[in-house]
Structure formats: C-alpha cells, structure tokens
Design an enzyme around this catalytic site. Sequence first.
Site, PDB file in Angstrom:
ATOM      1  N   TYR A 137     -28.449 -61.240  45.611  1.00  0.00           N
ATOM      2  CA  TYR A 137     -28.052 -61.692  44.274  1.00  0.00           C
ATOM      3  C   TYR A 137     -29.042 -62.695  43.686  1.00  0.00           C
ATOM      4  O   TYR A 137     -29.604 -62.459  42.599  1.00  0.00           O
ATOM      5  CB  TYR A 137     -26.638 -62.268  44.285  1.00  0.00           C
ATOM      6  CG  TYR A 137     -26.275 -62.930  42.975  1.00  0.00           C
ATOM      7  CD1 TYR A 137     -26.088 -62.167  41.824  1.00  0.00           C
ATOM      8  CD2 TYR A 137     -26.163 -64.312  42.869  1.00  0.00           C
ATOM      9  CE1 TYR A 137     -25.788 -62.765  40.600  1.00  0.00           C
ATOM     10  CE2 TYR A 137     -25.853 -64.921  41.660  1.00  0.00           C
ATOM     11  CZ  TYR A 137     -25.675 -64.151  40.534  1.00  0.00           C
ATOM     12  OH  TYR A 137     -25.385 -64.746  39.329  1.00  0.00           O
ATOM     13  N   LYS A 141     -31.693 -61.904  40.569  1.00  0.00           N
ATOM     14  CA  LYS A 141     -31.524 -62.675  39.334  1.00  0.00           C
ATOM     15  C   LYS A 141     -32.812 -63.421  38.991  1.00  0.00           C
ATOM     16  O   LYS A 141     -33.173 -63.543  37.808  1.00  0.00           O
ATOM     17  CB  LYS A 141     -30.360 -63.654  39.465  1.00  0.00           C
ATOM     18  CG  LYS A 141     -28.988 -62.993  39.533  1.00  0.00           C
ATOM     19  CD  LYS A 141     -28.647 -62.233  38.259  1.00  0.00           C
ATOM     20  CE  LYS A 141     -28.234 -63.152  37.135  1.00  0.00           C
ATOM     21  NZ  LYS A 141     -27.765 -62.380  35.940  1.00  0.00           N
TER      22      LYS A 141
END
Length: 325
Positions: A137, A141
């Site tokens: 994640y 990002k």
Amino acid sequence: MEILVTGGGGFLGQAIVQQLLARGDHVRVLNRSHYPELEAKGVRSYVGDIADIDAVMAAADGVDAIIHVAAKAGSGLYKPDFYRANVVGTENVLSACHTHGIGYLVYTSSPSVVHAGGDIEGGDESLPYATHFDAPYPETKAQAEALVLKANSASLKTVALRPHLIWGPGDNQLLPRLVEKNNGRGIRLPAPHKKIDTVYVDNAAHAHLLALDALIKNNSAAGRAFFISNDEPMEIAHIMTGLIEAAGYKPNIRPIPRWLAMGLASVVEGIWRLLRRRSEPPLSRFVVEHLATAHWYDLSQAREVLGYVPQISIDQGLSRLRERQ
C-alpha cells in the site's frame, strides 16, 4: 464546475461529493458499483474499475477537474492488486486529463509514503519518500503520488494531499477494524504512549476543496504535496479509546512488547506469503510499525498555501460519532 470524483461512493469520496454539491458544483463519480443515494442528489454516476482505461476516459470526458480518491488501501501483501488500483489507476487518470484537456487534478495520497520506520514528530513536506516499504500500500501510493506531482505543468496543475487516519460517521475502514479487534481478543499496542495524527472526515474533504481552489486561483499549490490532519496529536491509546467508546463499546486495550509484536507479524506474513493469500493478514509488520512509532505532522504549509484550518475538532467529531451510533 464539472468535477469527477473517483471513488466518490467511498467514505472520504462521499464527504467530498457532499461538499462540492453544497457549494453548487456539478459532480460525477466513478465507482465499481452504483450509489443510488448519490444519484438521487443529481450526481452523475459511472460504473467501472479505476484500472480500466476505457471506464476512466468515459467518466472524465467533459469535466473541468478530477479529484482522484479511488485506491486500494489496507495491509495486504499481494502487490499486483495494489499496483493495479493505485499506480495503473492513477496513470489512467493522468491519461484522461491529457486526452480531455482537463486542467486540474487533486490526488488523495497518504502520509505513509514518507514513513521509514522511525518516529515522525512534527515532520513536514521536506521529508523524502521512504526507501523501503513493509507493505504494497504505501509503496504504490508513493509511486502514484510521484507520478501526479511529476505531471504538473502549465496545462495540468496537480496537487497531492496526505490525510492521516480518516475517521467519522460512516467510516467503513478504520473504526470497524478497531471495533472488531477490540471485541475479539482485544487490541495490543506496542507503544500506547506514542502520539499520532488523525483527521475527521469532513476536515479531510474540506482540504480537497481548498486544494482544488488553490490550483485554480494561483500556482502556489501546484506540483506539491501537503499533510492534512486535525492538528491535534494524541497518544495512540487515547484516540483509540475515544473512537471505541464513541462507537458504543468498552475499550480492551493492553500493551505488548514491540519485539514480540513484530516477531508475531513476521511469522504471520510468512504464512500468508507461503500460501499466496491475497486477503489481509490478521497482523503485519506495516501495522505494527505504525502502532509502535509516533507520526504527527507540521501543517504550516497546508495552512499557508491552502488556507486549511480544521473545521471540526476531535472532541466535536467524537460527539457526532456517538450521535450516529
């Protein structure tokens, strides 16, 4: 203005849509399913996957600006799922901006892109991206945020916001997980005294509107990232207690040694990787790292450039949360 909100049916997305509508903007959303409650308010709904270029192109045709919220969040370990949603999805949004001549893009990023494993106390936007990530994640990002900021130009002004731990009524991520853990075996914190930032959902949404307005009015925000929070750092155990009590439950929070938590997380991750599971593990090094360190941020740049001031305090937000239970 005609504005597309990707992920407009999600927790933060809906708050952004409501605020845009309230000030008179025309709004359309791109989600993986229909949201009749938004359509009833005059929101134009497009159904599709953010990683599907055709779906993104169709939804973006004719808009003046995009607020790109859609993403895959969580502590899962299967990187292709995160890369597809977060990186490919963002590449599609950027392609749509260039193809349709869209001039403004606000991207929802995450403070985890700069979290390198140690304490962050009063950190600002000069912090570099982390060079190592314990989960897909934050890594994806960071990749997506870099793409957005690099794409800033005279024809496409871009900005990235890093809201930290969004919560409030309607939360379908943070609070449900806290309650589930609390009501199960309880929550074990490796550093309950460490301070962290959080942000009430309406404040996070407000920041997105301010960022869009800043792009339109001048170039001071363009090509930059900004931390967003309630600007009220609190001890991890304290804010968790407040959220759990506001949800109507008795907190079951106890300490655990960091070395033990990290060791258990490594074992669990090993099992998940061995079995090639795409679901989130019940414990991960990414989660332990964030529970074992301070992470709160200096909002000077958001205040000075965007004019951001939290509208709802944590106490007010907790009261609203209690009223909605």
